[in-house]
Design a protein around this motif. Structure first.
Motif, PDB file in Angstrom:
ATOM      1  N   MET A   1      12.427 113.919  58.888  1.00  0.00           N
ATOM      2  CA  MET A   1      12.596 113.228  60.164  1.00  0.00           C
ATOM      3  C   MET A   1      11.765 111.951  60.193  1.00  0.00           C
ATOM      4  O   MET A   1      10.599 111.945  59.772  1.00  0.00           O
ATOM      5  N   ALA A   2      12.358 110.877  60.686  1.00  0.00           N
ATOM      6  CA  ALA A   2      11.641 109.634  60.960  1.00  0.00           C
ATOM      7  C   ALA A   2      12.060 109.195  62.355  1.00  0.00           C
ATOM      8  O   ALA A   2      13.243 108.940  62.597  1.00  0.00           O
ATOM      9  N   SER A   3      11.122 109.142  63.288  1.00  0.00           N
ATOM     10  CA  SER A   3      11.486 108.866  64.677  1.00  0.00           C
ATOM     11  C   SER A   3      10.457 107.966  65.343  1.00  0.00           C
ATOM     12  O   SER A   3       9.273 107.975  65.012  1.00  0.00           O
ATOM     13  N   LYS A   4      10.963 107.183  66.291  1.00  0.00           N
ATOM     14  CA  LYS A   4      10.122 106.297  67.090  1.00  0.00           C
ATOM     15  C   LYS A   4       9.985 106.924  68.476  1.00  0.00           C
ATOM     16  O   LYS A   4      10.977 107.168  69.166  1.00  0.00           O
ATOM     17  N   ALA A   5       8.757 107.217  68.870  1.00  0.00           N
ATOM     18  CA  ALA A   5       8.503 107.916  70.127  1.00  0.00           C
ATOM     19  C   ALA A   5       8.906 107.062  71.325  1.00  0.00           C
ATOM     20  O   ALA A   5       8.767 105.829  71.316  1.00  0.00           O
ATOM     21  N   LYS A   6       9.447 107.733  72.352  1.00  0.00           N
ATOM     22  CA  LYS A   6       9.793 107.030  73.595  1.00  0.00           C
ATOM     23  C   LYS A   6       8.523 106.517  74.255  1.00  0.00           C
ATOM     24  O   LYS A   6       7.526 107.209  74.336  1.00  0.00           O
ATOM     25  N   GLY A   7       8.574 105.301  74.734  1.00  0.00           N
ATOM     26  CA  GLY A   7       7.428 104.736  75.441  1.00  0.00           C
ATOM     27  C   GLY A   7       6.473 104.026  74.516  1.00  0.00           C
ATOM     28  O   GLY A   7       6.363 102.797  74.539  1.00  0.00           O
ATOM     29  N   SER A   8       5.763 104.768  73.649  1.00  0.00           N
ATOM     30  CA  SER A   8       4.743 104.160  72.791  1.00  0.00           C
ATOM     31  C   SER A   8       5.353 103.385  71.628  1.00  0.00           C
ATOM     32  O   SER A   8       4.747 102.433  71.123  1.00  0.00           O
ATOM     33  N   GLY A   9       6.529 103.777  71.190  1.00  0.00           N
ATOM     34  CA  GLY A   9       7.166 103.108  70.063  1.00  0.00           C
ATOM     35  C   GLY A   9       6.545 103.446  68.725  1.00  0.00           C
ATOM     36  O   GLY A   9       6.886 102.853  67.704  1.00  0.00           O
ATOM     37  N   ARG A  10       5.674 104.443  68.710  1.00  0.00           N
ATOM     38  CA  ARG A  10       5.009 104.830  67.465  1.00  0.00           C
ATOM     39  C   ARG A  10       5.994 105.586  66.564  1.00  0.00           C
ATOM     40  O   ARG A  10       6.672 106.509  67.005  1.00  0.00           O
ATOM     41  N   THR A  11       6.053 105.180  65.303  1.00  0.00           N
ATOM     42  CA  THR A  11       6.971 105.819  64.359  1.00  0.00           C
ATOM     43  C   THR A  11       6.265 106.936  63.607  1.00  0.00           C
ATOM     44  O   THR A  11       5.161 106.746  63.090  1.00  0.00           O
TER      45      THR A  11
ATOM     46  N   GLY B   1      10.892 120.648  66.197  1.00  0.00           N
ATOM     47  CA  GLY B   1      12.036 119.756  66.210  1.00  0.00           C
ATOM     48  C   GLY B   1      12.054 118.871  67.437  1.00  0.00           C
ATOM     49  O   GLY B   1      12.424 117.685  67.366  1.00  0.00           O
ATOM     50  N   ALA B   2      11.658 119.412  68.590  1.00  0.00           N
ATOM     51  CA  ALA B   2      11.625 118.624  69.821  1.00  0.00           C
ATOM     52  C   ALA B   2      10.650 117.453  69.689  1.00  0.00           C
ATOM     53  O   ALA B   2      10.928 116.328  70.124  1.00  0.00           O
ATOM     54  N   THR B   3       9.507 117.708  69.039  1.00  0.00           N
ATOM     55  CA  THR B   3       8.530 116.635  68.823  1.00  0.00           C
ATOM     56  C   THR B   3       9.079 115.580  67.865  1.00  0.00           C
ATOM     57  O   THR B   3       8.988 114.376  68.116  1.00  0.00           O
ATOM     58  N   ALA B   4       9.670 116.056  66.757  1.00  0.00           N
ATOM     59  CA  ALA B   4      10.213 115.127  65.769  1.00  0.00           C
ATOM     60  C   ALA B   4      11.430 114.376  66.300  1.00  0.00           C
ATOM     61  O   ALA B   4      11.753 113.289  65.821  1.00  0.00           O
ATOM     62  N   PHE B   5      12.104 114.942  67.319  1.00  0.00           N
ATOM     63  CA  PHE B   5      13.267 114.310  67.931  1.00  0.00           C
ATOM     64  C   PHE B   5      12.869 113.272  68.962  1.00  0.00           C
ATOM     65  O   PHE B   5      13.669 112.835  69.785  1.00  0.00           O
ATOM     66  N   ALA B   6      11.619 112.873  68.909  1.00  0.00           N
ATOM     67  CA  ALA B   6      11.087 111.807  69.763  1.00  0.00           C
ATOM     68  C   ALA B   6      11.090 112.172  71.238  1.00  0.00           C
ATOM     69  O   ALA B   6      11.081 111.292  72.108  1.00  0.00           O
ATOM     70  N   GLY B   7      11.115 113.470  71.544  1.00  0.00           N
ATOM     71  CA  GLY B   7      11.011 113.903  72.922  1.00  0.00           C
ATOM     72  C   GLY B   7      12.257 113.728  73.753  1.00  0.00           C
ATOM     73  O   GLY B   7      12.209 113.809  74.983  1.00  0.00           O
ATOM     74  N   TYR B   8      13.410 113.523  73.115  1.00  0.00           N
ATOM     75  CA  TYR B   8      14.645 113.344  73.883  1.00  0.00           C
ATOM     76  C   TYR B   8      15.130 114.666  74.472  1.00  0.00           C
ATOM     77  O   TYR B   8      15.820 114.674  75.490  1.00  0.00           O
ATOM     78  N   TYR B   9      14.785 115.778  73.832  1.00  0.00           N
ATOM     79  CA  TYR B   9      15.221 117.092  74.322  1.00  0.00           C
ATOM     80  C   TYR B   9      14.073 118.090  74.191  1.00  0.00           C
ATOM     81  O   TYR B   9      13.285 118.005  73.246  1.00  0.00           O
ATOM     82  N   PRO B  10      13.977 119.054  75.111  1.00  0.00           N
ATOM     83  CA  PRO B  10      12.929 120.072  75.016  1.00  0.00           C
ATOM     84  C   PRO B  10      13.313 121.170  74.024  1.00  0.00           C
ATOM     85  O   PRO B  10      14.488 121.321  73.649  1.00  0.00           O
TER      86      PRO B  10
END
Length: 475
Positions: free
Chosen positions: A135-145, A183-192
């Protein structure tokens, strides 16, 4: 009459020794088998796809590593590798390919939404199943990859599926999946955690273990000298040994052909091969100049697309490279009329020098030409981005062409899986196929033989005891 203690000991010893010689190791525990070849079909989450490409995110997705699409909203990952134990049902298969989602484009050209899921791996053990992925994801809000390897992304609900006793291929269809906490964390927080994902389907080839070779040396009178492998003659100046070109035409075109509008298909002939997301045209012949970085090659194979108001064949593919630019052409047949050697797409070739005997171009972006636009009947304008082109040319005997994505032995015969939806999925109904029957005796047969051996041993021991008592002096 009951046996004495020495007689019982003798009988048990005889039984154990004889039974050990009769029961092979495979009867006690089946050897694990190798998973080699196959595909995983998974839409990840259909509603997420719609969100990414919809009016809010205004984004899209792209495929990497040879991944393809199948059905209306599924991604196909290829080249399964792993192991399977038919006795316990333990199963593990890792697949190649990935998909990248981008959206919410910002003024600086970057994307607020940027998520890549690749190299999915399925593991089943003890009746529990898990889907892992890089998984490679950019977090919502902070933009941290954040980049993570083999995250336990989804829990597979295998209720009612018995993984034991499978043959080849091992297939699962429509297995329900839910998002894990990791998975929820790696999914950038889009789903719980606990969110329902699209169901998972897979089919993989399983190779039986190779028979063990005897450890004793052969008793031949004299060793024979193995023949030396024949060496192919070196290619003449300006020529090459072999070549192949990979091109998928255009992903959306393939989806149009097999979709609800055209309701069609494609057919390969004359040596062309299907790699899922691309077609390989083989047996390249022609000239190649490594110093001038030029190539003029013709390839075998054709692909024919048919459907409602559609009949298009591309064959006798050619590739020409000069001055850092490549052109892919083909004979184009529409409705029975053929136009020879139409230049279809162009692509950049910054370097065509051989490395380790292989001159290669990997996934070069391709652009439709004027002639290509005409070949597609005006469906696409000149300048439209088409599928990338990959090219490989072998110039010495040790070099090998890159392998095609491995979809499994029955990929051509298997219909595409039904498109997944966000509605609750029914429990999977397709379990592994029953194990193939064997012409050899089963473990039960060996146990029955062992029971007979025990009876014979007991009678033999009883006869020995009686003989000893008869020979003994009277008190």
């Amino acid at each position: 009459m009951l046996l004495s203690r020495p007689a019982r000991a003798l009988a048990v010893t005889l039984f154990a020794a004889l039974l050990a010689t009769l029961i092979p190791a495979s009867a006690a525990h089946a050897e694990s088998r190798t998973v080699q070849g196959g595909r995983l079909d998974w839409g990840i989450k259909s509603s997420f796809q719609s969100y990414v490409t919809g009016p809010v995110a205004q984004g899209g997705w792209s495929l990497t590593g040879g991944a393809a699409t199948v059905g209306g909203s599924q991604f196909r990952f290829h080249s399964a590798r792993g192991s399977y134990d038919p006795e316990t049902g333990a199963f593990e298969a890792a697949f190649s390919g990935g998909v990248r989602f981008t959206g919410h484009r910002k003024a600086d050209g970057t994307n607020e939404l940027d998520l890549t899921i690749s190299r999915p791996r399925i593991r089943v053990q003890g009746g529990r199943g898990t889907l892992y992925a890089d998984m490679a994801s950019k977090a919502k809000g902070s933009g941290r990859t954040t980049v993570s390897s083999q995250v336990p992304l989804a829990t597979l609900h295998l209720g009612g599926i018995d993984m034991r006793g499978g043959g080849s291929p091992v297939a699962l269809a429509g297995v329900p999946a839910t998002l894990t906490a990791q998975g929820a964390t790696a999914f950038a927080g889009y789903y719980p955690a606990g969110t329902r994902l699209d169901p998972v389907s897979l089919s993989v080839d399983v190779r039986a273990p190779r028979p063990k070779t005897p450890t004793t040396a052969p008793t031949s009178a004299a060793p024979t000298k193995a023949p030396e492998p024949s060496k192919s003659p070196a290619p003449a100046a300006g020529s090459f040994r072999d070549a192949a070109v990979d091109w998928g035409v255009r992903r959306t075109f393939r989806e149009y052909v097999t979709g609800s509008i055209a309701q069609g298909k494609w057919t390969l002939a004359d040596g062309a091969r299907d790699g899922g997301a691309l077609f390989r045209f083989t047996a390249g012949k022609g000239t190649y100049d490594p110093a001038g970085k030029t190539l003029d090659a013709a390839f075998a194979g054709s692909v024919r697309f048919t459907g409602t108001h559609l009949d298009l064949t591309l064959g006798k593919v050619t590739v020409r490279v000069k001055d850092g630019k490549g052109t892919l052409g083909a004979d184009v047949t529409t409705s029975g009329r053929t136009e020879k050697n139409v230049p279809l797409v162009t692509f950049a070739v910054p370097d065509l020098a051989p490395k380790n005997g292989l001159a290669a171009v990997t996934e070069a972006p391709a652009t439709l030409t004027e002639g290509g636009a005409g070949a597609f009947g005006g469906m696409y304008r000149a300048g439209t981005a088409m599928d990338p082109v990959s090219l490989a040319v072998t110039v010495d005997e040790k070099a090998q062409l890159p392998p095609l994505p491995d979809l499994g032995s029955d990929a051509a015969a298997a219909p595409p899986a039904a498109a997944a939806t966000t509605a609750p999925a029914k429990p999977a109904a397709t379990a592994p196929a029953a194990a193939a029957s064997s012409s050899g005796p089963s473990a039960g047969t060996y146990l029955a033989i062992g029971a007979g051996v025990l009876a014979v041993a007991a009678l033999a021991a009883l006869a020995v005891v009686r003989r000893r008592r008869a020979d003994a002096p009277a008190p």
